[in-house]
Design an enzyme around this catalytic site. Structure first.
Site, PDB file in Angstrom:
ATOM      1  N   ILE A   1       0.814  -1.216   0.000  1.00 30.51           N
ATOM      2  CA  ILE A   1       0.000   0.000   0.000  1.00 30.51           C
ATOM      3  C   ILE A   1       0.846   1.264   0.000  1.00 30.51           C
ATOM      4  O   ILE A   1       0.321   2.361  -0.194  1.00 30.51           O
ATOM      5  CB  ILE A   1      -1.005   0.029   1.171  1.00 30.51           C
ATOM      6  CG1 ILE A   1      -0.293   0.063   2.522  1.00 30.51           C
ATOM      7  CG2 ILE A   1      -1.959  -1.151   1.076  1.00 30.51           C
ATOM      8  CD1 ILE A   1      -1.251   0.287   3.684  1.00 30.51           C
TER       9      ILE A   1
ATOM     10  N   TYR B   1       9.144  -2.857  17.849  1.00 27.26           N
ATOM     11  CA  TYR B   1       8.729  -1.516  18.253  1.00 27.26           C
ATOM     12  C   TYR B   1       9.910  -0.657  18.692  1.00 27.26           C
ATOM     13  O   TYR B   1       9.933   0.551  18.432  1.00 27.26           O
ATOM     14  CB  TYR B   1       7.693  -1.568  19.379  1.00 27.26           C
ATOM     15  CG  TYR B   1       6.464  -2.388  19.077  1.00 27.26           C
ATOM     16  CD1 TYR B   1       6.109  -2.719  17.765  1.00 27.26           C
ATOM     17  CD2 TYR B   1       5.627  -2.841  20.095  1.00 27.26           C
ATOM     18  CE1 TYR B   1       4.986  -3.472  17.489  1.00 27.26           C
ATOM     19  CE2 TYR B   1       4.491  -3.582  19.823  1.00 27.26           C
ATOM     20  CZ  TYR B   1       4.177  -3.913  18.524  1.00 27.26           C
ATOM     21  OH  TYR B   1       3.059  -4.665  18.259  1.00 27.26           O
TER      22      TYR B   1
ATOM     23  N   THR C   1      -5.441  -1.553  18.026  1.00 28.37           N
ATOM     24  CA  THR C   1      -4.814  -2.475  18.980  1.00 28.37           C
ATOM     25  C   THR C   1      -5.201  -2.093  20.406  1.00 28.37           C
ATOM     26  O   THR C   1      -5.467  -0.913  20.694  1.00 28.37           O
ATOM     27  CB  THR C   1      -3.279  -2.432  18.861  1.00 28.37           C
ATOM     28  OG1 THR C   1      -2.683  -3.195  19.923  1.00 28.37           O
ATOM     29  CG2 THR C   1      -2.754  -1.005  18.948  1.00 28.37           C
TER      30      THR C   1
ATOM     31  N   ARG D   1       9.472   1.393  22.660  1.00 24.31           N
ATOM     32  CA  ARG D   1       8.465   0.352  22.599  1.00 24.31           C
ATOM     33  C   ARG D   1       7.064   0.947  22.369  1.00 24.31           C
ATOM     34  O   ARG D   1       6.195   0.295  21.801  1.00 24.31           O
ATOM     35  CB  ARG D   1       8.496  -0.430  23.920  1.00 24.31           C
ATOM     36  CG  ARG D   1       7.548  -1.591  24.010  1.00 24.31           C
ATOM     37  CD  ARG D   1       6.377  -1.272  24.905  1.00 24.31           C
ATOM     38  NE  ARG D   1       5.613  -2.472  25.166  1.00 24.31           N
ATOM     39  CZ  ARG D   1       4.664  -2.955  24.362  1.00 24.31           C
ATOM     40  NH1 ARG D   1       4.377  -2.332  23.248  1.00 24.31           N
ATOM     41  NH2 ARG D   1       4.020  -4.061  24.670  1.00 24.31           N
TER      42      ARG D   1
ATOM     43  N   TYR E   1       4.680   1.964  18.525  1.00 21.54           N
ATOM     44  CA  TYR E   1       3.536   1.276  17.921  1.00 21.54           C
ATOM     45  C   TYR E   1       2.218   1.818  18.466  1.00 21.54           C
ATOM     46  O   TYR E   1       1.311   2.203  17.717  1.00 21.54           O
ATOM     47  CB  TYR E   1       3.654  -0.223  18.196  1.00 21.54           C
ATOM     48  CG  TYR E   1       2.465  -1.061  17.792  1.00 21.54           C
ATOM     49  CD1 TYR E   1       2.159  -1.259  16.446  1.00 21.54           C
ATOM     50  CD2 TYR E   1       1.674  -1.690  18.741  1.00 21.54           C
ATOM     51  CE1 TYR E   1       1.079  -2.048  16.068  1.00 21.54           C
ATOM     52  CE2 TYR E   1       0.598  -2.480  18.374  1.00 21.54           C
ATOM     53  CZ  TYR E   1       0.305  -2.655  17.037  1.00 21.54           C
ATOM     54  OH  TYR E   1      -0.759  -3.434  16.660  1.00 21.54           O
TER      55      TYR E   1
ATOM     56  N   TYR F   1      12.904  -1.049  25.731  1.00 20.29           N
ATOM     57  CA  TYR F   1      11.644  -1.771  25.885  1.00 20.29           C
ATOM     58  C   TYR F   1      10.956  -1.370  27.180  1.00 20.29           C
ATOM     59  O   TYR F   1      11.581  -1.074  28.185  1.00 20.29           O
ATOM     60  CB  TYR F   1      11.877  -3.284  25.863  1.00 20.29           C
ATOM     61  CG  TYR F   1      10.579  -4.062  25.817  1.00 20.29           C
ATOM     62  CD1 TYR F   1       9.872  -4.171  24.635  1.00 20.29           C
ATOM     63  CD2 TYR F   1      10.037  -4.650  26.962  1.00 20.29           C
ATOM     64  CE1 TYR F   1       8.656  -4.846  24.574  1.00 20.29           C
ATOM     65  CE2 TYR F   1       8.838  -5.333  26.913  1.00 20.29           C
ATOM     66  CZ  TYR F   1       8.152  -5.433  25.718  1.00 20.29           C
ATOM     67  OH  TYR F   1       6.953  -6.092  25.662  1.00 20.29           O
TER      68      TYR F   1
ATOM     69  N   ASP G   1       6.678  -2.007  29.106  1.00 20.14           N
ATOM     70  CA  ASP G   1       5.517  -2.878  28.954  1.00 20.14           C
ATOM     71  C   ASP G   1       4.352  -2.349  29.781  1.00 20.14           C
ATOM     72  O   ASP G   1       4.525  -1.539  30.688  1.00 20.14           O
ATOM     73  CB  ASP G   1       5.855  -4.300  29.408  1.00 20.14           C
ATOM     74  CG  ASP G   1       4.990  -5.351  28.723  1.00 20.14           C
ATOM     75  OD1 ASP G   1       4.050  -4.967  27.994  1.00 20.14           O
ATOM     76  OD2 ASP G   1       5.251  -6.549  28.913  1.00 20.14           O
TER      77      ASP G   1
ATOM     78  N   ARG H   1      -4.047  -5.927  30.822  1.00 22.47           N
ATOM     79  CA  ARG H   1      -4.984  -5.450  29.803  1.00 22.47           C
ATOM     80  C   ARG H   1      -6.279  -6.253  29.897  1.00 22.47           C
ATOM     81  O   ARG H   1      -6.349  -7.369  29.402  1.00 22.47           O
ATOM     82  CB  ARG H   1      -4.382  -5.597  28.401  1.00 22.47           C
ATOM     83  CG  ARG H   1      -3.170  -4.728  28.151  1.00 22.47           C
ATOM     84  CD  ARG H   1      -2.859  -4.622  26.675  1.00 22.47           C
ATOM     85  NE  ARG H   1      -1.493  -4.165  26.483  1.00 22.47           N
ATOM     86  CZ  ARG H   1      -0.580  -4.820  25.799  1.00 22.47           C
ATOM     87  NH1 ARG H   1      -0.883  -5.951  25.195  1.00 22.47           N
ATOM     88  NH2 ARG H   1       0.630  -4.337  25.681  1.00 22.47           N
TER      89      ARG H   1
END
Length: 378
Positions: free
Chosen positions: A65, A93, A127, A170, A173, A323, A325, A329
């Site tokens: 695309i 990421y 997401t 991270r 994204y 990184y 986190d 979730r």
């Protein structure tokens, strides 16, 4: 209707194509750079199989695309565009942040623009990472409020999006995904774009991600379930990043596709909505997930459990510098339940058995052959 599905050759796209061919009269313009996961729906040249009842209803268009003039024409030909295209592998990421941002924001802008300018409906896949960290994660670990739902349950219309510092790449994204959501929402508010935004919460099942060196690059780190599957298939200990204390929920891909089909078929109830799509009943720590997968795989493969089935590694060692986190979730399911009447069905143990049975059947012999060749060459 005619549906332009961008990213049709991936994990989610392949299952959605199957569902649309099996249960609807719709036509799919399947857009992707690869078609390995939908070859069973296509003929030798990427056209539809003439001996199936869906003959004439799925057409593969091999294109990227990025800067491809054919994309607008395909969107104009369609009633609905579904955009699944993304870089969505956590290891990328912070090691490929520029490509992550371009793929998830810059490259998605033309899709939104073409849909808005041509009066076409858009279902965009975002997401659960857009939520970032929970409010509760900033409280002391033993604070009683951490157990209150308001401090960890994620609501589409109420929860803040909390990310880490800029140096923690991270979050590239999540930020890119949140910004394209805001662009879509603004196009709806100002220009009348009909849209639905989907926030998946760890969808798993057959054909997800890749097994390194078998159906993907030899180097690279897929998402957690595929990482663990790769370790199990190779007879290696499962690596628990920072002890595997992060908590996640998991949803079976078949349940997820049922939700997406309801969005496709009920535009009046789905337009203008952001939907969490997950299963709050399937919550485990990553360590608990590893333990369940070890037990299920031993049963599926008929192989004994390793003497040392798991090892702890640091996030820096596993993912590289930068990184970070999220701690937990848990999706609130009120909006999708009220709007579409959808709720998940499959338990975590059932979906793990289905997924690991598929992966053992599909990959075990291939891995043995690769391992044997490697041993011979050495």
């Amino acid at each position: 209707m005619t549906i332009c599905m961008i990213g049709a050759g991936g994990f989610i796209g392949s299952h959605l194509c199957e569902k649309l061919m099996a249960e609807t009269p719709h036509t799919v313009l399947a857009v992707d750079v690869y078609n390995d996961k939908i070859k069973h729906l296509l003929g030798p040249e990427g056209e539809q199989q003439s001996d199936h009842h869906w003959a004439g209803r799925i057409h593969f268009h091999r294109l990227n695309i990025k800067h491809d003039s054919r994309l607008e024409g395909l969107i104009k030909m369609s009633h609905l565009t579904i955009n699944l295209a993304a870089i969505c592998t956590p290891a990328d990421y912070n090691t490929r942040p520029l490509e992550t941002i371009y793929s998830n924001f810059i490259d998605a802008i033309p899709v939104v623009k073409y849909c808005s300018e041509n009066g076409k409906r858009l279902i965009h896949f975002s997401t659960c990472e857009v939520y970032g960290k929970t409010i509760g994660s900033f409280l002391p670990r033993d604070h009683p409020l951490r157990q209150e739902p308001d401090f960890y349950v994620l609501k589409e219309d109420a929860s803040p999006c909390i990310f880490g510092p800029i140096e923690k790449q991270r979050w590239s994204y999540a930020c890119a995904k949140q910004l394209i959501e805001r662009l879509i929402f603004a196009e709806g508010a100002e220009n009348g774009l009909e849209f639905t935004i989907v926030r998946p919460f760890n969808w798993i099942g057959p054909r997800m991600d890749f097994i390194p060196g078998i159906d993907g690059p030899g180097e690279g780190v897929p998402r957690v379930l595929a990482c663990f599957s790769n370790n199990l298939l190779r007879g290696e200990p499962l690596k628990l990043v920072n002890g595997g204390q992060s908590q996640r929920t998991f949803l079976y891909i078949k349940d997820a596709i049922e939700a997406v089909l309801l969005m496709i078929e009920n535009p009046a109830r789905a337009n203008g909505q952001i939907f969490n799509v997950g299963n709050p009943n399937n919550e485990v720590t990553v360590k608990q997930l590893a333990e369940m997968m070890i037990e299920v795989y031993s049963k599926v493969a008929g192989e004994p459990v390793l003497d040392v089935p798991t090892i702890d590694v640091s996030s820096r060692e596993f993912y590289g510098e930068g990184y970070d986190d999220s701690d937990r979730r848990i999706p609130d399911m009120t909006i999708i339940s009220n709007q579409l009447g959808w709720s998940p069905k499959a338990s975590l143990s059932d979906l793990l058995e289905s997924t690991l049975t598929y992966q053992h059947k599909t990959y075990a012999e291939a891995i043995k052959r690769v391992t044997a060749r490697s041993a011979t060459s050495n």
